[in-house]
Design a protein around this motif. Structure first.
Motif, PDB file in Angstrom:
ATOM      1  N   GLN A 154      16.644 -22.397   8.798  1.00  0.00           N
ATOM      2  CA  GLN A 154      15.292 -21.944   9.103  1.00  0.00           C
ATOM      3  C   GLN A 154      14.239 -23.019   9.084  1.00  0.00           C
ATOM      4  O   GLN A 154      13.500 -23.320  10.122  1.00  0.00           O
ATOM      5  CB  GLN A 154      14.654 -20.594   8.888  1.00  0.00           C
ATOM      6  N   LEU A 155      14.280 -23.581   8.115  1.00  0.00           N
ATOM      7  CA  LEU A 155      13.189 -24.634   7.734  1.00  0.00           C
ATOM      8  C   LEU A 155      13.447 -25.537   8.404  1.00  0.00           C
ATOM      9  O   LEU A 155      12.389 -26.464   9.213  1.00  0.00           O
ATOM     10  CB  LEU A 155      13.041 -24.762   6.205  1.00  0.00           C
TER      11      LEU A 155
ATOM     12  N   CYS B 173      12.161 -25.540  12.087  1.00  0.00           N
ATOM     13  CA  CYS B 173      10.874 -25.404  12.359  1.00  0.00           C
ATOM     14  C   CYS B 173      10.523 -26.874  12.348  1.00  0.00           C
ATOM     15  O   CYS B 173       9.655 -27.412  12.959  1.00  0.00           O
ATOM     16  CB  CYS B 173      10.106 -24.703  11.280  1.00  0.00           C
TER      17      CYS B 173
ATOM     18  N   GLN C  85       2.408 -26.793   1.699  1.00  0.00           N
ATOM     19  CA  GLN C  85       2.168 -25.461   1.273  1.00  0.00           C
ATOM     20  C   GLN C  85       2.068 -24.773   2.456  1.00  0.00           C
ATOM     21  O   GLN C  85       2.495 -23.103   2.265  1.00  0.00           O
ATOM     22  CB  GLN C  85       0.600 -25.714   0.793  1.00  0.00           C
ATOM     23  N   GLN C  86       1.650 -24.938   3.620  1.00  0.00           N
ATOM     24  CA  GLN C  86       1.965 -23.920   4.643  1.00  0.00           C
ATOM     25  C   GLN C  86       3.392 -23.458   4.801  1.00  0.00           C
ATOM     26  O   GLN C  86       3.604 -22.401   5.231  1.00  0.00           O
ATOM     27  CB  GLN C  86       1.285 -24.627   6.017  1.00  0.00           C
ATOM     28  N   TYR C  87       4.372 -24.348   4.831  1.00  0.00           N
ATOM     29  CA  TYR C  87       5.518 -24.006   5.171  1.00  0.00           C
ATOM     30  C   TYR C  87       6.101 -23.143   3.815  1.00  0.00           C
ATOM     31  O   TYR C  87       7.100 -22.401   4.245  1.00  0.00           O
ATOM     32  CB  TYR C  87       6.327 -25.449   5.103  1.00  0.00           C
ATOM     33  N   ARG C  88       5.679 -23.484   2.632  1.00  0.00           N
ATOM     34  CA  ARG C  88       6.121 -22.596   1.738  1.00  0.00           C
ATOM     35  C   ARG C  88       5.804 -21.178   1.774  1.00  0.00           C
ATOM     36  O   ARG C  88       6.351 -20.086   1.774  1.00  0.00           O
ATOM     37  CB  ARG C  88       5.540 -23.243   0.524  1.00  0.00           C
ATOM     38  N   GLU C  89       4.513 -21.117   2.458  1.00  0.00           N
ATOM     39  CA  GLU C  89       3.941 -19.768   2.511  1.00  0.00           C
ATOM     40  C   GLU C  89       4.757 -18.934   3.667  1.00  0.00           C
ATOM     41  O   GLU C  89       4.686 -17.645   3.763  1.00  0.00           O
ATOM     42  CB  GLU C  89       2.528 -19.802   2.844  1.00  0.00           C
ATOM     43  N   LYS C  90       5.413 -19.566   4.644  1.00  0.00           N
ATOM     44  CA  LYS C  90       6.086 -18.968   5.503  1.00  0.00           C
ATOM     45  C   LYS C  90       7.470 -18.030   5.052  1.00  0.00           C
ATOM     46  O   LYS C  90       7.881 -17.113   5.472  1.00  0.00           O
ATOM     47  CB  LYS C  90       6.752 -19.816   6.580  1.00  0.00           C
ATOM     48  N   GLY C  91       7.699 -18.466   3.773  1.00  0.00           N
ATOM     49  CA  GLY C  91       8.683 -17.452   2.995  1.00  0.00           C
ATOM     50  C   GLY C  91      10.291 -17.907   3.720  1.00  0.00           C
ATOM     51  O   GLY C  91      10.870 -16.763   3.806  1.00  0.00           O
ATOM     52  N   PHE C  92      10.674 -18.986   3.979  1.00  0.00           N
ATOM     53  CA  PHE C  92      12.123 -19.111   4.509  1.00  0.00           C
ATOM     54  C   PHE C  92      12.899 -18.826   3.426  1.00  0.00           C
ATOM     55  O   PHE C  92      12.670 -19.317   2.263  1.00  0.00           O
ATOM     56  CB  PHE C  92      12.140 -20.635   4.659  1.00  0.00           C
TER      57      PHE C  92
END
Length: 335
Positions: free
Chosen positions: A167-168, A171, A155-162
């Motif tokens: 980019q993902l 990370c 969920q935290q990676y989703r909120e980063k808005g890649f």
């Protein structure tokens, strides 16, 4: 063998299993050479360009295919024949690529790099078969296949808005390397423990000074000067290279034996009575008869000037206690 070494890419196998990748390689190289029009039907390319394209294509064919298409001289005709023969590979590869894409999961791979390689391989196979995989598709595939224990992390990676898959994955690779470093540091020293202090050899000065009281000749004598039996040093302060393992049983027992002899000698010398010359008691508690005391004192002042004392020898301690009769003869003769 010379033809194989000069190949610019892998030639087309007679089974056609590498046909799709071979087609891409040929098209790119012909475009680079300005010969891309030669493989199209009803082209207006010159005879020289068609010959160059034909030589290039045949150079990257299996020897069996060269023999089968030996009479074909036009590059466009050869290109068409190979396509009719091996183009069905798209229909063979496409179902397998779709199956692999459907079952691709991040949690099935040990490392992020392995997952990334599988992702690009399947995407390329689908692209060759005419199905394009976008960045949104790859992002959603990655987010939806996180392990259940990493739900909050997902969920935290989703909120980063890649917006791009690259980019993902960058990370994730950095996070994986940091996690490996943390695990290595944890395994090197468990939680709550402290590093072991450095162990240095410290010599005890008391061992080099001796223990005899009032006997200077013992403290500075012979093999015991500057020698620590527990440290493996020789009499000059250095280490004996032949006896590095100084904790062996034989050496430990020898050092203990020497220590016992020194302690026994010290006890004997400390218990000498200066009144009567006997051992085992002090002068202030001496109960020897005055007659024998006078004889002993007289013997000390006699002409012979013979001392009654303990003698220290190199190998052993010898107690040489002498009686009055040894100096003056039988007592009854004196009367």
């Amino acid at each position: 063998m010379s033809n194989l070494t000069n190949l610019e890419f892998v030639g087309l196998d007679i089974s056609g299993k590498n046909y799709l990748s071979w087609v891409l390689d040929v098209e790119m190289h012909l475009n680079a050479k300005g010969l891309d029009e030669t493989i199209k039907e009803n082209n207006d390319a010159s005879i020289q360009d068609r010959a160059k394209a034909m030589i290039f294509i045949r150079h990257h064919l299996d020897q069996g295919l060269k023999d089968e298409y030996l009479t074909v001289k036009e590059p466009s005709e050869l290109w068409k024949n190979l396509k009719e023969r091996y183009d069905h590979q798209r229909t063979v590869i496409l179902p397998k690529a779709r199956y692999d894409w459907l079952h691709l999961r991040l949690q099935d791979f040990k490392t992020v790099s392995e997952y990334n390689s599988a992702m690009f391989k399947i995407s390329s196979q689908l692209l060759l078969c005419g199905e394009k995989i976008t960045d949104d598709d790859m992002l959603e595939k990655t987010f939806s296949t996180f392990h259940a224990s990493n739900m909050v992390l997902q969920q935290q990676y989703r909120e980063k808005g890649f917006t791009k898959y690259s980019q993902l994955i960058s990370c994730l690779l950095v996070a994986e390397q940091n996690n490996e470093l943390l695990l290595k540091n944890h395994e090197a020293r468990p939680t709550g423990s402290i590093p072991f202090p450095e162990v240095n050899s410290v010599s005890n000065n008391n061992n080099a000074k001796g223990h005899g009281r009032g006997h200077s000749r013992r403290r500075g004598n012979g093999r015991y000067r500057g020698y620590n039996p527990g440290s493996g040093q020789n009499r000059r302060g250095g280490y004996n290279s032949k006896n590095k393992n100084y904790h062996r049983k034989g050496e430990s027992s020898g050092a203990k034996h020497d220590k016992d002899k020194r302690e026994n000698y010290s006890k004997r010398t400390e218990s000498i009575c200066y009144r009567c010359g006997m051992t085992g008691h002090w002068e202030r508690v001496c109960h020897t008869s005055k007659h024998f005391v006078d004889l002993y004192q007289a013997s000390l002042k006699g002409k012979a000037n013979i001392e009654s004392n303990n003698v220290f020898m190199e190998d052993d301690f010898v107690d040489t206690q002498l009686d009055v009769e040894d100096y003056l003869g039988p007592v009854e003769n004196l009367n």
